[in-house]
Design an enzyme around this catalytic site. Structure first.
Site, short mmCIF file in Angstrom:
data_model
loop_
_atom_site.label_atom_id
_atom_site.label_comp_id
_atom_site.label_asym_id
_atom_site.label_seq_id
_atom_site.Cartn_x
_atom_site.Cartn_y
_atom_site.Cartn_z
N LEU A 195 -24.54 -51.44 -6.63
CA LEU A 195 -25.95 -51.83 -6.65
C LEU A 195 -26.27 -52.53 -5.35
O LEU A 195 -25.70 -53.59 -5.06
CB LEU A 195 -26.21 -52.77 -7.82
CG LEU A 195 -26.50 -52.11 -9.17
CD1 LEU A 195 -26.43 -53.13 -10.29
CD2 LEU A 195 -27.86 -51.41 -9.16
N VAL A 196 -27.15 -51.94 -4.55
CA VAL A 196 -27.42 -52.54 -3.24
C VAL A 196 -28.90 -52.87 -3.07
O VAL A 196 -29.77 -52.06 -3.37
CB VAL A 196 -26.98 -51.63 -2.07
CG1 VAL A 196 -25.48 -51.66 -1.90
CG2 VAL A 196 -27.46 -50.21 -2.23
N LYS A 277 -32.21 -57.86 -13.85
CA LYS A 277 -30.82 -57.53 -13.53
C LYS A 277 -30.18 -56.72 -14.65
O LYS A 277 -29.40 -55.80 -14.40
CB LYS A 277 -30.00 -58.81 -13.29
CG LYS A 277 -30.37 -59.53 -12.02
CD LYS A 277 -29.81 -58.84 -10.79
CE LYS A 277 -30.65 -59.00 -9.53
NZ LYS A 277 -31.06 -60.32 -9.18
N GLY A 299 -23.15 -57.75 -5.69
CA GLY A 299 -22.86 -58.80 -4.71
C GLY A 299 -23.06 -60.19 -5.30
O GLY A 299 -23.34 -61.13 -4.56
N GLN A 308 -27.49 -66.20 -11.24
CA GLN A 308 -26.03 -66.09 -11.14
C GLN A 308 -25.29 -67.33 -11.64
O GLN A 308 -24.14 -67.57 -11.26
CB GLN A 308 -25.65 -65.76 -9.68
CG GLN A 308 -26.15 -64.38 -9.28
CD GLN A 308 -26.09 -64.11 -7.79
OE1 GLN A 308 -25.30 -64.72 -7.08
NE2 GLN A 308 -26.95 -63.22 -7.32
N CYS A 462 -48.06 -61.98 1.29
CA CYS A 462 -47.59 -62.25 -0.07
C CYS A 462 -46.53 -63.35 0.08
O CYS A 462 -46.39 -63.94 1.15
CB CYS A 462 -47.02 -61.01 -0.73
SG CYS A 462 -45.62 -60.32 0.14
N1 ATP Z 1 -33.26 -54.01 -5.68
C1 ATP Z 1 -31.95 -53.94 -5.99
N2 ATP Z 1 -31.36 -52.75 -6.16
C2 ATP Z 1 -30.05 -52.66 -6.48
N3 ATP Z 1 -29.27 -53.72 -6.68
C3 ATP Z 1 -29.81 -54.94 -6.52
C4 ATP Z 1 -31.18 -55.12 -6.17
N4 ATP Z 1 -31.42 -56.44 -6.11
C5 ATP Z 1 -30.26 -57.06 -6.41
N5 ATP Z 1 -29.27 -56.16 -6.66
C6 ATP Z 1 -27.87 -56.42 -7.03
O1 ATP Z 1 -27.79 -57.69 -7.65
C7 ATP Z 1 -27.00 -58.58 -6.85
C8 ATP Z 1 -27.59 -59.97 -6.89
O2 ATP Z 1 -28.88 -59.92 -6.35
P1 ATP Z 1 -29.72 -61.22 -6.07
O3 ATP Z 1 -30.98 -60.79 -5.44
O4 ATP Z 1 -29.78 -62.02 -7.31
O5 ATP Z 1 -28.77 -62.03 -5.12
P2 ATP Z 1 -28.56 -61.99 -3.54
O6 ATP Z 1 -27.55 -63.04 -3.31
O7 ATP Z 1 -29.84 -62.12 -2.81
O8 ATP Z 1 -27.91 -60.56 -3.27
P3 ATP Z 1 -28.10 -59.66 -1.95
O9 ATP Z 1 -27.78 -60.52 -0.76
O10 ATP Z 1 -27.16 -58.52 -2.13
O11 ATP Z 1 -29.55 -59.23 -1.94
C9 ATP Z 1 -27.04 -57.95 -5.46
O12 ATP Z 1 -25.95 -58.35 -4.67
C10 ATP Z 1 -27.00 -56.49 -5.78
O13 ATP Z 1 -25.69 -56.07 -6.11
#
Ligand code: ATP
Length: 503
Positions: A195-196, A277, A299, A308, A462
């Site tokens: 998931l990215v 999530k 991540g 988290q 925004c």
């Molecule tokens: N739009 C998205 N599409 C796919 N996966 C996502 C998306 N947003 C978050 N994720 C997944 O959820 C994890 C946690 O996201 P979150 O935004 O809560 O934390 P983050 O520390 O900002 O993560 P990142 O630096 O990867 O954006 C991400 O690392 C990724 O694996």
């Protein structure tokens, strides 16, 4: 000084690299080791061929010998440290016959100048059956170098280490030893979906799992339209180009707009991020089922953001039946950023803005599966299936620079005659908006096209700058001179001479 040995067996126009496997591969059974070596060889072939490096390669006593044209030496030296499964590599300076005379003569001609005035050591190793004494090579060769140059022998902390590998097919001499990427050859482990978001964390997490040999497809839950998709794809492309040799990754783009609307309608605000999530996990699971992947990678790092916390991770985890791999779970943000810079994705990740359309004013830090699930009761599970089914799938290896070109979307200042458009959700607009700003969200675009004339310049803002970029891109396609204010609300308020806002 003796002349260069005549028995150097390397063709003049060839550079030979000695490649060593990651030490942990050497600990595996012979069968597994062979399998891993073969995958590594295939991956190397793919990378070198893609980069136009002619080459020949063969296995040799648990190592590999790679020959490339001299003109490709520097290019090959740049590529090798990014190949998973390689522990280290060296450029061979010479290959000579297995006689003391040939070896010492080569040592002197190759290294006398390099060690003059320095501390040095000679390290001889036998690879395969015994053909000549390694101790004698060290003693006699080292002695000759010392006498000839006056350099000091220092076995513990040499400035120059002359390495001599004695093999059945000849003796190799080299000084250079470059650390490899380590890990396991790409593709030797199972398939996962990552998931990215394009942010620092998900790119580093993906890299870590690729380094452990996972085959990987990427899933973007697209909350913010075409410009966000291009940025995330760019980060994935960089990751795969630099590190993904031998893999055939695909990028799955899942439209999350209908799911976002469903969350906003049914879930309590404080649980929005958690449910978001949970839906991402379900979508990832849907993609995983289609491509026969066995796990989901994220991540997430414990406690990094409100979604988290341990309690929230437990709630989110319950949405997936596949294992969720979180390689960053115990890492500090600082270390993650250092890794992001090392792997090369940081320059892109720092420009991927966070989505601001579903930021609750007070996100829950403690949740239970039951409470969050209660709020999801009215939501439509068919939306997840539809989002997975209708996703866009892109073959990452075929993506070109032209595919990633972004229209000019950003404004760094406010032109005097520009009209401001606030595109935050209504509750945020009510909380604060710039004096005189119009208010339209993504959902209001049709109305905007009817009500707002095309002449003049529009600056959109925004919370963080993501939604405004999405809207600006839509408006540009309709012929408006519309730009997103870079940096979102904080930057805009600074420009207007106001303090940051409390949310
Ligand atoms: N739009 C998205 N599409 C796919 N996966 C996502 C998306 N947003 C978050 N994720 C997944 O959820 C994890 C946690 O996201 P979150 O935004 O809560 O934390 P983050 O520390 O900002 O993560 P990142 O630096 O990867 O954006 C991400 O690392 C990724 O694996």
């Amino acid at each position: 000084m003796p002349s260069a040995p005549s028995s150097i067996a390397l063709p003049a126009e060839t550079t030979r690299f000695l490649l060593r496997l990651s030490p942990e591969i050497l600990l595996k059974s012979q069968q597994v080791r062979r399998q891993f070596q073969e995958t590594l060889r295939r991956n190397l072939r793919t990378i070198l061929t893609r980069e136009g490096v002619e080459h020949t390669m063969r296995h040799y006593h648990g190592r590999m010998m790679l020959d490339v044209p001299k003109a490709m030496r520097a290019r090959t030296r740049d590529l090798l440290p990014k190949v998973f499964g390689l522990g280290s590599f060296s450029v061979i300076d010479a290959q000579v016959d297995n006689t003391m005379e040939a070896i010492t003569s080569a040592m002197v001609s190759l290294y006398a100048d390099a060690i003059r005035g320095k501390r040095f050591a000679v390290l001889a190793k036998r690879i395969g059956p015994r053909v000549i004494s390694t101790r004698e090579v060290q003693y006699i060769g080292g002695g000759m170098l010392k006498d000839l140059t006056g350099a000091t022998v220092d076995l513990d902390h040499p400035e120059v280490l002359v390495r001599v590998d004695i093999t059945e097919e000849g003796t190799y001499l080299f000084c250079d030893r470059v650390e490899g990427a380590g890990g396991l050859p790409a593709g030797t482990q199972g398939k996962v979906v990552s998931l990215v978001s394009g942010g620092f964390d998900s790119m580093v997490a993906s890299w870590q799992m690729m380094r452990r040999g996972a085959r990987m497809d990427f899933v973007l839950c697209n909350l913010a339209g075409a410009s966000a998709e291009r940025m995330v794809l760019q980060a994935v492309k960089v990751l795969c180009t630099l590190w993904g040799g031998g893999l055939q990754p695909r990028f799955h783009v899942v439209d999350f707009q209908p799911l976002l609307a469903d969350i906003r309608t049914h879930q309590k605000q404080s649980y929005w991020q958690i449910t978001l999530k949970r839906l991402m996990y379900r979508v990832a699971e849907g993609v995983a089922a289609d491509i026969h992947a066995g796990a989901i990678v994220t991540g997430e790092a414990l406690g990094q953001v409100s979604s988290q916390t341990l309690a929230n991770l437990v709630t989110i985890d319950a949405a997936a039946s596949l294992p969720v791999l979180r390689p960053l779970i115990g890492m500090d943000k600082k270390d993650i950023m250092t890794q992001a810079r090392y792997i090369g994705t940081a320059p892109i990740s720092e420009h991927v803005p966070e989505y601001c359309g579903i930021t609750p004013t007070k996100p829950a830090t403690t949740s239970t599966v039951e409470r969050v699930a209660q709020g999801e009761v009215g939501m439509d599970p068919a939306l997840v299936d539809a989002a997975v089914r209708d996703r866009k799938v892109i073959d990452v290896n075929t993506v070109t620079a032209a595919d990633l070109r972004t229209p000019y979307l950003w404004a760094d200042s406010l032109p005097e005659d520009a009209r401001l458009i606030d595109c935050q959700p209504p509750e945020f607009y009510r909380h604060w908006h710039a004096p005189g700003a119009l208010h339209y969200t993504v959902e209001d675009l049709k109305r905007l096209y009817k009500e707002v004339p095309k002449d003049g310049t529009y600056i959109l803002y925004c919370h963080r700058g993501v939604l405004s970029a999405v809207m600006a891109e839509h408006m540009q396609q309709r012929g408006y001179a519309a730009y997103a204010y870079r940096g979102g609300l904080t930057s805009l308020r600074t420009e207007l001479g106001l303090d940051d806002l409390e949310f």
